[in-house]
Scaffold this motif. Structure first.
Motif, PDB file in Angstrom:
ATOM      1  N   MET A 190       0.824  -1.183   0.000  1.00 29.56           N
ATOM      2  CA  MET A 190       0.000   0.000   0.000  1.00 29.56           C
ATOM      3  C   MET A 190       0.873   1.253   0.000  1.00 29.56           C
ATOM      4  O   MET A 190       0.534   2.216  -0.654  1.00 29.56           O
ATOM      5  N   ASP A 191       1.979   1.234   0.730  1.00 26.41           N
ATOM      6  CA  ASP A 191       2.865   2.383   0.768  1.00 26.41           C
ATOM      7  C   ASP A 191       3.499   2.636  -0.596  1.00 26.41           C
ATOM      8  O   ASP A 191       3.761   3.776  -0.963  1.00 26.41           O
ATOM      9  N   ILE A 192       3.753   1.584  -1.341  1.00 31.10           N
ATOM     10  CA  ILE A 192       4.359   1.733  -2.661  1.00 31.10           C
ATOM     11  C   ILE A 192       3.371   2.380  -3.619  1.00 31.10           C
ATOM     12  O   ILE A 192       3.758   3.189  -4.457  1.00 31.10           O
ATOM     13  N   SER A 193       2.094   2.083  -3.529  1.00 37.45           N
ATOM     14  CA  SER A 193       1.113   2.687  -4.433  1.00 37.45           C
ATOM     15  C   SER A 193       0.998   4.195  -4.168  1.00 37.45           C
ATOM     16  O   SER A 193       0.830   4.976  -5.116  1.00 37.45           O
ATOM     17  N   PHE A 194       1.105   4.627  -2.916  1.00 37.40           N
ATOM     18  CA  PHE A 194       1.095   6.056  -2.616  1.00 37.40           C
ATOM     19  C   PHE A 194       2.343   6.738  -3.169  1.00 37.40           C
ATOM     20  O   PHE A 194       2.305   7.889  -3.602  1.00 37.40           O
ATOM     21  N   PHE A 195       3.456   6.025  -3.148  1.00 35.92           N
ATOM     22  CA  PHE A 195       4.683   6.563  -3.724  1.00 35.92           C
ATOM     23  C   PHE A 195       4.494   6.847  -5.216  1.00 35.92           C
ATOM     24  O   PHE A 195       4.880   7.910  -5.708  1.00 35.92           O
ATOM     25  N   TRP A 196       3.925   5.915  -5.958  1.00 41.13           N
ATOM     26  CA  TRP A 196       3.741   6.104  -7.405  1.00 41.13           C
ATOM     27  C   TRP A 196       2.716   7.188  -7.701  1.00 41.13           C
ATOM     28  O   TRP A 196       2.867   7.934  -8.684  1.00 41.13           O
ATOM     29  N   ILE A 197       1.694   7.299  -6.884  1.00 37.84           N
ATOM     30  CA  ILE A 197       0.720   8.388  -7.069  1.00 37.84           C
ATOM     31  C   ILE A 197       1.407   9.730  -6.828  1.00 37.84           C
ATOM     32  O   ILE A 197       1.238  10.680  -7.600  1.00 37.84           O
ATOM     33  N   GLY A 198       2.208   9.815  -5.785  1.00 35.06           N
ATOM     34  CA  GLY A 198       2.940  11.047  -5.489  1.00 35.06           C
ATOM     35  C   GLY A 198       3.942  11.388  -6.583  1.00 35.06           C
ATOM     36  O   GLY A 198       4.075  12.548  -6.993  1.00 35.06           O
ATOM     37  N   ALA A 199       4.663  10.374  -7.058  1.00 40.08           N
ATOM     38  CA  ALA A 199       5.630  10.605  -8.136  1.00 40.08           C
ATOM     39  C   ALA A 199       4.916  11.061  -9.408  1.00 40.08           C
ATOM     40  O   ALA A 199       5.381  11.964 -10.111  1.00 40.08           O
ATOM     41  N   GLY A 200       3.787  10.457  -9.698  1.00 42.84           N
ATOM     42  CA  GLY A 200       3.012  10.851 -10.886  1.00 42.84           C
ATOM     43  C   GLY A 200       2.519  12.283 -10.785  1.00 42.84           C
ATOM     44  O   GLY A 200       2.584  13.047 -11.759  1.00 42.84           O
ATOM     45  N   LEU A 201       2.039  12.675  -9.624  1.00 40.29           N
ATOM     46  CA  LEU A 201       1.587  14.054  -9.429  1.00 40.29           C
ATOM     47  C   LEU A 201       2.739  15.041  -9.517  1.00 40.29           C
ATOM     48  O   LEU A 201       2.585  16.151 -10.042  1.00 40.29           O
ATOM     49  N   ALA A 202       3.905  14.658  -9.025  1.00 39.41           N
ATOM     50  CA  ALA A 202       5.078  15.528  -9.115  1.00 39.41           C
ATOM     51  C   ALA A 202       5.466  15.740 -10.580  1.00 39.41           C
ATOM     52  O   ALA A 202       5.751  16.871 -10.999  1.00 39.41           O
ATOM     53  N   PHE A 203       5.501  14.672 -11.360  1.00 39.58           N
ATOM     54  CA  PHE A 203       5.820  14.804 -12.781  1.00 39.58           C
ATOM     55  C   PHE A 203       4.761  15.619 -13.517  1.00 39.58           C
ATOM     56  O   PHE A 203       5.085  16.444 -14.373  1.00 39.58           O
ATOM     57  N   LEU A 204       3.515  15.403 -13.190  1.00 38.93           N
ATOM     58  CA  LEU A 204       2.428  16.167 -13.798  1.00 38.93           C
ATOM     59  C   LEU A 204       2.596  17.655 -13.504  1.00 38.93           C
ATOM     60  O   LEU A 204       2.486  18.495 -14.407  1.00 38.93           O
ATOM     61  N   GLY A 205       2.888  17.993 -12.274  1.00 34.29           N
ATOM     62  CA  GLY A 205       3.113  19.392 -11.906  1.00 34.29           C
ATOM     63  C   GLY A 205       4.300  19.992 -12.625  1.00 34.29           C
ATOM     64  O   GLY A 205       4.273  21.140 -13.075  1.00 34.29           O
ATOM     65  N   TYR A 206       5.360  19.213 -12.758  1.00 38.89           N
ATOM     66  CA  TYR A 206       6.544  19.702 -13.460  1.00 38.89           C
ATOM     67  C   TYR A 206       6.225  20.015 -14.923  1.00 38.89           C
ATOM     68  O   TYR A 206       6.580  21.069 -15.440  1.00 38.89           O
ATOM     69  N   PHE A 207       5.570  19.100 -15.615  1.00 42.37           N
ATOM     70  CA  PHE A 207       5.292  19.294 -17.040  1.00 42.37           C
ATOM     71  C   PHE A 207       4.277  20.406 -17.287  1.00 42.37           C
ATOM     72  O   PHE A 207       4.410  21.169 -18.240  1.00 42.37           O
ATOM     73  N   ILE A 208       3.299  20.533 -16.431  1.00 41.35           N
ATOM     74  CA  ILE A 208       2.348  21.640 -16.565  1.00 41.35           C
ATOM     75  C   ILE A 208       3.051  22.965 -16.320  1.00 41.35           C
ATOM     76  O   ILE A 208       2.877  23.930 -17.066  1.00 41.35           O
ATOM     77  N   GLY A 209       3.873  23.033 -15.295  1.00 40.62           N
ATOM     78  CA  GLY A 209       4.618  24.263 -15.002  1.00 40.62           C
ATOM     79  C   GLY A 209       5.580  24.629 -16.114  1.00 40.62           C
ATOM     80  O   GLY A 209       5.721  25.792 -16.488  1.00 40.62           O
ATOM     81  N   ASP A 210       6.248  23.641 -16.675  1.00 42.25           N
ATOM     82  CA  ASP A 210       7.179  23.885 -17.769  1.00 42.25           C
ATOM     83  C   ASP A 210       6.433  24.383 -19.016  1.00 42.25           C
ATOM     84  O   ASP A 210       6.919  25.251 -19.731  1.00 42.25           O
ATOM     85  N   GLY A 211       5.268  23.869 -19.268  1.00 42.23           N
ATOM     86  CA  GLY A 211       4.471  24.326 -20.407  1.00 42.23           C
ATOM     87  C   GLY A 211       3.945  25.732 -20.209  1.00 42.23           C
ATOM     88  O   GLY A 211       3.843  26.506 -21.167  1.00 42.23           O
ATOM     89  N   LEU A 212       3.632  26.104 -18.997  1.00 41.24           N
ATOM     90  CA  LEU A 212       3.102  27.436 -18.728  1.00 41.24           C
ATOM     91  C   LEU A 212       4.174  28.521 -18.817  1.00 41.24           C
ATOM     92  O   LEU A 212       3.850  29.691 -18.995  1.00 41.24           O
ATOM     93  N   LYS A 213       5.440  28.158 -18.721  1.00 37.45           N
ATOM     94  CA  LYS A 213       6.508  29.156 -18.817  1.00 37.45           C
ATOM     95  C   LYS A 213       6.472  29.874 -20.157  1.00 37.45           C
ATOM     96  O   LYS A 213       6.731  31.064 -20.236  1.00 37.45           O
ATOM     97  N   ASN A 214       6.181  29.159 -21.215  1.00 38.48           N
ATOM     98  CA  ASN A 214       6.169  29.738 -22.553  1.00 38.48           C
ATOM     99  C   ASN A 214       4.767  29.999 -23.072  1.00 38.48           C
ATOM    100  O   ASN A 214       4.578  30.192 -24.268  1.00 38.48           O
ATOM    101  N   PHE A 215       3.798  30.010 -22.201  1.00 41.05           N
ATOM    102  CA  PHE A 215       2.404  30.176 -22.637  1.00 41.05           C
ATOM    103  C   PHE A 215       2.186  31.523 -23.316  1.00 41.05           C
ATOM    104  O   PHE A 215       1.549  31.608 -24.345  1.00 41.05           O
ATOM    105  N   LYS A 216       2.737  32.595 -22.780  1.00 48.44           N
ATOM    106  CA  LYS A 216       2.550  33.924 -23.358  1.00 48.44           C
ATOM    107  C   LYS A 216       3.478  34.159 -24.546  1.00 48.44           C
ATOM    108  O   LYS A 216       3.257  35.057 -25.332  1.00 48.44           O
ATOM    109  N   ASN A 217       4.530  33.388 -24.695  1.00 48.17           N
ATOM    110  CA  ASN A 217       5.494  33.554 -25.773  1.00 48.17           C
ATOM    111  C   ASN A 217       5.290  32.468 -26.821  1.00 48.17           C
ATOM    112  O   ASN A 217       6.186  31.710 -27.127  1.00 48.17           O
ATOM    113  N   SER A 218       4.110  32.407 -27.401  1.00 50.51           N
ATOM    114  CA  SER A 218       3.811  31.350 -28.354  1.00 50.51           C
ATOM    115  C   SER A 218       4.327  31.631 -29.748  1.00 50.51           C
ATOM    116  O   SER A 218       4.312  30.773 -30.598  1.00 50.51           O
ATOM    117  N   LYS A 219       4.825  32.854 -30.015  1.00 47.05           N
ATOM    118  CA  LYS A 219       5.275  33.201 -31.358  1.00 47.05           C
ATOM    119  C   LYS A 219       6.715  32.814 -31.632  1.00 47.05           C
ATOM    120  O   LYS A 219       7.149  32.864 -32.756  1.00 47.05           O
TER     121      LYS A 219
END
Length: 94
Positions: free
Chosen positions: A1-30
């Protein structure tokens, strides 16, 4: 059970990273030339070249092979291509 929480946490961390990285260039789309338009109307070309209207008219009549695009009767000049043509041909020295 502890391992499944680890993977959920790791997945959320990666999701946050990729969303944040995409938002950096959101206003500079040209891209890298965002301060300049892609196409410039013939009547506005003098503003981007730093020349007078008469000088631009003389330049265009002297060099009709300048890179341009005509759409619905309006002549446009692709900014980056025109600047490269202008500087590579030493037009300003003639």
């Amino acid at each position: 059970m502890d391992i499944s929480f680890f993977w959920i946490g790791a997945g959320l961390a990666f999701l946050g990273y990729f969303i944040g990285d995409g938002l950096k260039n959101f206003k500079n789309s040209k891209g890298s030339f965002s301060g300049y338009p892609t196409l410039i109307k013939e009547r506005d070309l003098y503003l981007y070249l730093g020349l007078s209207k008469e000088e631009v008219n003389e330049l265009l009549s002297k060099f009709p092979d300048a890179p341009k695009v005509e759409l619905k009767g309006t002549t446009y000049y692709p900014y980056q291509h025109f600047i490269e043509w202008f500087s590579s041909n030493d037009i300003y020295k003639r």
